[in-house]
Scaffold this motif. Structure first.
Motif, mmCIF file in Angstrom:
data_model
loop_
_atom_site.group_PDB
_atom_site.id
_atom_site.type_symbol
_atom_site.label_atom_id
_atom_site.label_comp_id
_atom_site.label_asym_id
_atom_site.label_seq_id
_atom_site.Cartn_x
_atom_site.Cartn_y
_atom_site.Cartn_z
ATOM 1 N N ALA A 35 10.024 -108.853 -77.654
ATOM 2 C CA ALA A 35 9.650 -110.188 -78.140
ATOM 3 C C ALA A 35 8.265 -110.202 -78.773
ATOM 4 C CB ALA A 35 9.725 -111.206 -77.006
ATOM 5 N N GLU A 54 -1.359 -104.530 -76.049
ATOM 6 C CA GLU A 54 -0.446 -103.997 -75.042
ATOM 7 C C GLU A 54 -1.254 -103.448 -73.868
ATOM 8 O OE1 GLU A 54 2.774 -103.704 -74.065
ATOM 9 O OE2 GLU A 54 2.055 -102.359 -72.492
ATOM 10 N N GLY A 55 -0.838 -103.822 -72.661
ATOM 11 C CA GLY A 55 -1.609 -103.471 -71.474
ATOM 12 C C GLY A 55 -1.542 -102.009 -71.071
ATOM 13 N N ARG A 62 10.297 -102.683 -71.077
ATOM 14 C CA ARG A 62 11.543 -102.292 -70.384
ATOM 15 C C ARG A 62 12.478 -101.521 -71.302
ATOM 16 N NH1 ARG A 62 11.418 -108.294 -67.896
ATOM 17 N NH2 ARG A 62 10.409 -107.796 -65.931
ATOM 18 N N THR A 63 12.090 -101.364 -72.530
ATOM 19 C CA THR A 63 12.787 -100.447 -73.434
ATOM 20 C C THR A 63 11.942 -99.185 -73.457
ATOM 21 O OG1 THR A 63 13.681 -102.292 -74.694
ATOM 22 C CG2 THR A 63 13.622 -100.160 -75.804
ATOM 23 N N TYR A 82 19.081 -99.740 -73.843
ATOM 24 C CA TYR A 82 19.626 -98.665 -74.672
ATOM 25 C C TYR A 82 20.643 -99.103 -75.722
ATOM 26 C CZ TYR A 82 23.238 -98.989 -70.996
ATOM 27 O OH TYR A 82 24.179 -99.456 -70.112
ATOM 28 N N ARG A 83 21.233 -100.290 -75.629
ATOM 29 C CA ARG A 83 22.329 -100.575 -76.561
ATOM 30 C C ARG A 83 22.364 -102.063 -76.928
ATOM 31 N NH1 ARG A 83 27.544 -100.173 -72.428
ATOM 32 N NH2 ARG A 83 26.708 -101.668 -70.953
ATOM 33 N N ASN A 164 -5.288 -104.915 -71.295
ATOM 34 C CA ASN A 164 -4.582 -105.611 -70.220
ATOM 35 C C ASN A 164 -5.085 -107.048 -70.096
ATOM 36 O OD1 ASN A 164 -2.820 -105.739 -67.935
ATOM 37 N ND2 ASN A 164 -4.658 -105.702 -66.655
ATOM 38 N N LEU A 165 -4.227 -107.994 -70.418
ATOM 39 C CA LEU A 165 -4.629 -109.400 -70.385
ATOM 40 C C LEU A 165 -4.816 -109.854 -68.942
ATOM 41 C CD1 LEU A 165 -4.863 -111.904 -72.376
ATOM 42 C CD2 LEU A 165 -2.613 -112.542 -71.505
ATOM 43 N N ASN A 193 4.177 -112.118 -74.302
ATOM 44 C CA ASN A 193 5.467 -111.442 -74.062
ATOM 45 C C ASN A 193 5.499 -110.954 -72.599
ATOM 46 O OD1 ASN A 193 6.793 -108.234 -75.273
ATOM 47 N ND2 ASN A 193 7.890 -109.967 -74.431
ATOM 48 N N ASN A 431 9.992 -113.704 -72.800
ATOM 49 C CA ASN A 431 10.271 -112.458 -72.084
ATOM 50 C C ASN A 431 11.646 -112.577 -71.438
ATOM 51 O OD1 ASN A 431 10.121 -110.697 -69.378
ATOM 52 N ND2 ASN A 431 8.660 -109.873 -70.857
ATOM 53 N N ASN A 432 12.233 -111.432 -71.188
ATOM 54 C CA ASN A 432 13.538 -111.376 -70.547
ATOM 55 C C ASN A 432 13.587 -112.110 -69.192
ATOM 56 O OD1 ASN A 432 15.781 -108.479 -70.251
ATOM 57 N ND2 ASN A 432 16.168 -110.649 -70.350
ATOM 58 N N TRP A 446 19.494 -108.619 -71.564
ATOM 59 C CA TRP A 446 19.556 -108.181 -72.967
ATOM 60 C C TRP A 446 18.292 -108.577 -73.713
ATOM 61 C CZ3 TRP A 446 23.506 -105.077 -74.398
ATOM 62 C CH2 TRP A 446 24.590 -105.020 -73.533
ATOM 63 N N ALA A 447 17.869 -107.679 -74.605
ATOM 64 C CA ALA A 447 16.707 -107.963 -75.448
ATOM 65 C C ALA A 447 16.952 -109.231 -76.265
ATOM 66 C CB ALA A 447 16.436 -106.777 -76.367
ATOM 67 N N SER A 450 15.113 -112.289 -75.065
ATOM 68 C CA SER A 450 13.677 -112.359 -75.376
ATOM 69 C C SER A 450 13.477 -112.682 -76.856
ATOM 70 C CB SER A 450 13.007 -111.015 -75.074
ATOM 71 O OG SER A 450 13.445 -110.524 -73.837
HETATM 72 C C1 LIG Z 1 17.643 -100.290 -66.815
HETATM 73 C C2 LIG Z 1 17.689 -101.375 -67.859
HETATM 74 C C3 LIG Z 1 18.664 -101.346 -68.826
HETATM 75 C C4 LIG Z 1 18.713 -102.322 -69.809
HETATM 76 N N1 LIG Z 1 19.657 -102.204 -70.800
HETATM 77 C C5 LIG Z 1 19.599 -103.045 -71.851
HETATM 78 C C6 LIG Z 1 20.396 -102.801 -73.012
HETATM 79 O O1 LIG Z 1 21.135 -101.824 -73.081
HETATM 80 N N2 LIG Z 1 20.270 -103.671 -74.047
HETATM 81 C C7 LIG Z 1 19.418 -104.732 -74.017
HETATM 82 O O2 LIG Z 1 19.369 -105.470 -74.999
HETATM 83 N N3 LIG Z 1 18.636 -104.961 -72.956
HETATM 84 C C8 LIG Z 1 18.703 -104.156 -71.873
HETATM 85 N N4 LIG Z 1 17.867 -104.345 -70.804
HETATM 86 C C9 LIG Z 1 16.979 -105.478 -70.822
HETATM 87 C C10 LIG Z 1 15.816 -105.122 -71.780
HETATM 88 O O3 LIG Z 1 15.059 -104.091 -71.240
HETATM 89 C C11 LIG Z 1 14.971 -106.233 -72.061
HETATM 90 O O4 LIG Z 1 15.726 -107.342 -72.507
HETATM 91 C C12 LIG Z 1 13.900 -106.001 -73.127
HETATM 92 O O5 LIG Z 1 13.426 -104.686 -73.181
HETATM 93 C C13 LIG Z 1 12.827 -106.945 -72.701
HETATM 94 O O6 LIG Z 1 11.910 -107.121 -73.697
HETATM 95 P P1 LIG Z 1 10.836 -108.243 -73.524
HETATM 96 O O7 LIG Z 1 10.466 -108.701 -74.875
HETATM 97 O O8 LIG Z 1 11.314 -109.288 -72.589
HETATM 98 O O9 LIG Z 1 9.552 -107.531 -72.919
HETATM 99 P P2 LIG Z 1 9.276 -106.435 -71.799
HETATM 100 O O10 LIG Z 1 10.121 -105.265 -71.999
HETATM 101 O O11 LIG Z 1 9.242 -107.078 -70.462
HETATM 102 O O12 LIG Z 1 7.803 -106.010 -72.232
HETATM 103 C C14 LIG Z 1 6.661 -106.725 -71.861
HETATM 104 C C15 LIG Z 1 5.443 -105.953 -72.344
HETATM 105 O O13 LIG Z 1 4.277 -106.642 -71.917
HETATM 106 C C16 LIG Z 1 3.344 -105.694 -71.425
HETATM 107 N N5 LIG Z 1 2.460 -106.369 -70.475
HETATM 108 C C17 LIG Z 1 2.759 -106.820 -69.236
HETATM 109 N N6 LIG Z 1 1.675 -107.378 -68.681
HETATM 110 C C18 LIG Z 1 0.680 -107.293 -69.589
HETATM 111 C C19 LIG Z 1 -0.674 -107.713 -69.592
HETATM 112 N N7 LIG Z 1 -1.220 -108.354 -68.554
HETATM 113 N N8 LIG Z 1 -1.423 -107.461 -70.682
HETATM 114 C C20 LIG Z 1 -0.884 -106.836 -71.767
HETATM 115 N N9 LIG Z 1 0.405 -106.422 -71.812
HETATM 116 C C21 LIG Z 1 1.174 -106.652 -70.736
HETATM 117 C C22 LIG Z 1 4.219 -104.649 -70.757
HETATM 118 O O14 LIG Z 1 3.532 -103.432 -70.558
HETATM 119 C C23 LIG Z 1 5.349 -104.546 -71.758
HETATM 120 O O15 LIG Z 1 5.079 -103.623 -72.772
HETATM 121 C C24 LIG Z 1 17.789 -103.381 -69.803
HETATM 122 C C25 LIG Z 1 16.797 -103.419 -68.819
HETATM 123 C C26 LIG Z 1 16.734 -102.424 -67.863
HETATM 124 C C27 LIG Z 1 15.637 -102.466 -66.841
#
Ligand SMILES: Cc1cc2nc3c(=O)[nH]c(=O)nc-3n(C[C@H](O)[C@H](O)[C@H](O)COP(=O)(O)OP(=O)(O)OC[C@H]3O[C@@H](n4cnc5c(N)ncnc54)[C@H](O)[C@@H]3O)c2cc1C
Length: 490
Positions: A35, A54-55, A62-63, A82-83, A164-165, A193, A431-432, A446-447, A450
């Motif tokens: 996101a 990015e922290g 989570r990717t 992954y997909r 790191n925020l 995010n 965020n997810n 799922w991504a 987000s």
């Molecule tokens: C095992 C597993 C399998 C999955 N499989 C799939 C799949 O196949 N397909 C799919 O679409 N989704 C899948 N998902 C869900 C997917 O991982 C998430 O939907 C997606 O990666 C989440 O993205 P996001 O934008 O919510 O952010 P996040 O991935 O939660 O990223 C948040 C970011 O913020 C950063 N952050 C956190 N705190 C701070 C701070 N204080 N200061 C600065 N930065 C910070 C983190 O380091 C991170 O980089 C899976 C999840 C898991 C755990």
């Protein structure tokens, strides 16, 4: 291209940079997950100079695509997301726009909905796909996030790693002060995010929020109605864990011709073995290289992907906050031998059926992704899965009851967390973790969730649909969401 961006691009291709923070940035995203980077990408496409903070020292959140060299070959493992289904136009249309090659996740390309039998409601048809490289090998899902980042940097945006925020202060001037430990950056608008725990730790922002919003943000729920999950059929363990074993002799290809599907039939419910190591195999998930089809193959086998409570794989993670663990070398031999014994015990019927001898050589490496569901880490997604079902232990648990927030609706939950500060709409959250939905329509994480939040935040800040994003999808899922809708409804 300015020298600074050129240096950043070069650093990105070899490892991430840790640059000094700017004093001011017009548009910011905190967190380089799907996101955060997508929000910045959309802004960058309109000519804005964006900053991403990015922290950690890794993009993707989570990717998590882990590349490793074995001999003179490279393998990429997705230990997190992954997909995707192209019917999820977010992220599908972004991946298309960036021109990445993709392939069906299951070699026989079944409709996505078939992978989620009842009680799931997965309203997507186009087969699940993953990003592959020119050779057709899994390239890692983070490829798409990196692809957006490359464009952001090329258009003058900046990425700051290990930023790191620690606090967010909404100022009277309508600007926002982002505090990164001892450093501060002023910005005009920011998309956070952030997962639940880091968001709730932002003290100044938290104290500005209405108590009702804080209660929503604190709410985590996983109702398990017995109608959908008969007693004992589902337990939520301490983590969501994936595990990959590297075999120099990829016996499932070389000897069993077993390259599609799962073992047991639903590998998410693994086989218990006498070694105390649960085994659930997805034959086609791990990357494998062969000299010829089904000959001379070597590669990774996904031997576990589940929330089942276990310690063998989980103990390999370095900490609650670091999901990637690797077991290899001399000191690991006994454990790898035990793992092999467990895998052989679980797959014995398959070898017997084909009258093939089981291989004696254990894997030389085990790679795990452990997504914590406990303690302060909580790196696994956390959501509000509430239940309207009569058979839920304790009775129906609608959202307002699940979160203890009288009158709370899906719409209020969604809108309140998207723009959490009542007076500063330029602070956005995606965020997810910020999803509330009936567990009866549960379909995993799922991504897309987000990305839709990020797209709704963009819409709320006046940015319309980009031409490359499917119009019908945008109308339904960004503009058209109504009371009671959930993002998967089509
Ligand atoms: C095992 C597993 C399998 C999955 N499989 C799939 C799949 O196949 N397909 C799919 O679409 N989704 C899948 N998902 C869900 C997917 O991982 C998430 O939907 C997606 O990666 C989440 O993205 P996001 O934008 O919510 O952010 P996040 O991935 O939660 O990223 C948040 C970011 O913020 C950063 N952050 C956190 N705190 C701070 C701070 N204080 N200061 C600065 N930065 C910070 C983190 O380091 C991170 O980089 C899976 C999840 C898991 C755990």
């Amino acid at each position: 291209m300015a020298l600074f961006q050129l240096i950043q691009l070069l650093l990105l291709s070899t490892g991430e940079s840790v640059a000094p923070l700017p004093e001011f940035c017009e548009v910011s995203a905190v967190g380089a997950g799907w996101a955060g980077v997508y929000f910045a990408f959309r802004q960058a496409l309109t000519g804005k100079k964006v900053c991403i903070f990015e922290g950690t020292d890794r993009i993707g959140g989570r990717t998590y695509s882990h590349r490793m060299d074995i001999g003179d070959e490279t393998f990429t493992l997705d230990v997190g997301a992954y997909r995707f289904s192209p019917d999820m136009h977010l992220p599908g249309d972004v991946i298309k726009l960036l021109g990445f090659k993709t392939a069906c996740y299951e070699p026989n390309c079944p409709p996505a909905s078939q992978e989620f039998p009842e009680p799931f409601h997965f309203n997507y048809t186009a087969p699940l796909r993953r990003i592959v490289d020119a050779e057709g090998m899994p390239a890692g899902y983070v490829t798409a996030i990196r692809g957006m980042l490359d464009q952001i940097l090329a258009s003058g945006g900046q990425l700051f790693m290990e930023a790191n925020l620690t606090d967010v202060q909404a100022l009277h001037s309508q600007e926002v002060r982002l505090v990164f430990d001892t450093r501060a950056v002023l910005t005009k608008s920011v998309l956070l995010n952030l997962p639940r725990a880091p968001f709730l730790s932002l003290q100044s922002l938290r104290s500005d929020l209405p108590e009702r919003t804080v209660q929503m943000a604190n709410c985590v729920k996983f109702d398990v109605p017995t109608k959908f999950f008969p007693p004992g059929s589902f337990t939520l363990g301490k983590s969501l864990t994936k595990a990959y074993a590297y075999y120099a002799d990829a016996w499932w290809h070389n000897h069993l011709n077993q390259t599609v599907g799962q073992w047991p039939e639903n590998a998410f419910e693994p086989v218990n073995t006498s070694e105390g190591i649960p085994i659930g195999i997805h034959w086609n998930d791990g990357p494998v290289r062969c000299n010829a089809p089904l000959q001379g193959c070597r590669g990774f086998l996904e031997v576990f992907y589940s929330t089942t409570n276990e310690d063998f794989f989980e103990d390999l993670r370095p900490s609650d906050l670091q999901p990637l663990g690797i077991l290899k070398g001399k000191a690991a031999e006994a454990k790898l031998q035990r793992l092999h014994a467990a895998v052989m015990e679980a797959t014995k019927p398959l070898f017997q059926k084909k009258s093939v001898a089981q291989p004696k050589e254990p894997p030389s490496m085990l790679v795990v992704g452990v997504w914590d569901r406990t303690g302060h880490g909580f790196t696994a997604p956390t959501k509000v899965y509430y239940s309207k079902d009569e058979t839920t232990p304790g009775g129906p648990d609608p959202l307002e009851k699940a979160c203890g927030v009288p009158g709370l609706t899906d719409k209020e939950y969604r809108d309140s967390l998207l723009f959490p500060h009542p007076d500063h709409k330029q602070i956005m959250l995606a965020n997810n973790d910020w999803v509330a939905q009936p567990v009866e329509k549960m379909f995993g994480d799922w991504a897309e969730e987000s990305l839709l939040q990020a797209e709704r935040a963009l819409h709320g800040s006046g940015l319309g649909r980009p031409a490359w994003l499917d119009e019908d999808y945008y109308n339904r899922k960004v503009l058209g969401i109504a009371e009671g809708d959930i993002v998967t409804m089509v």
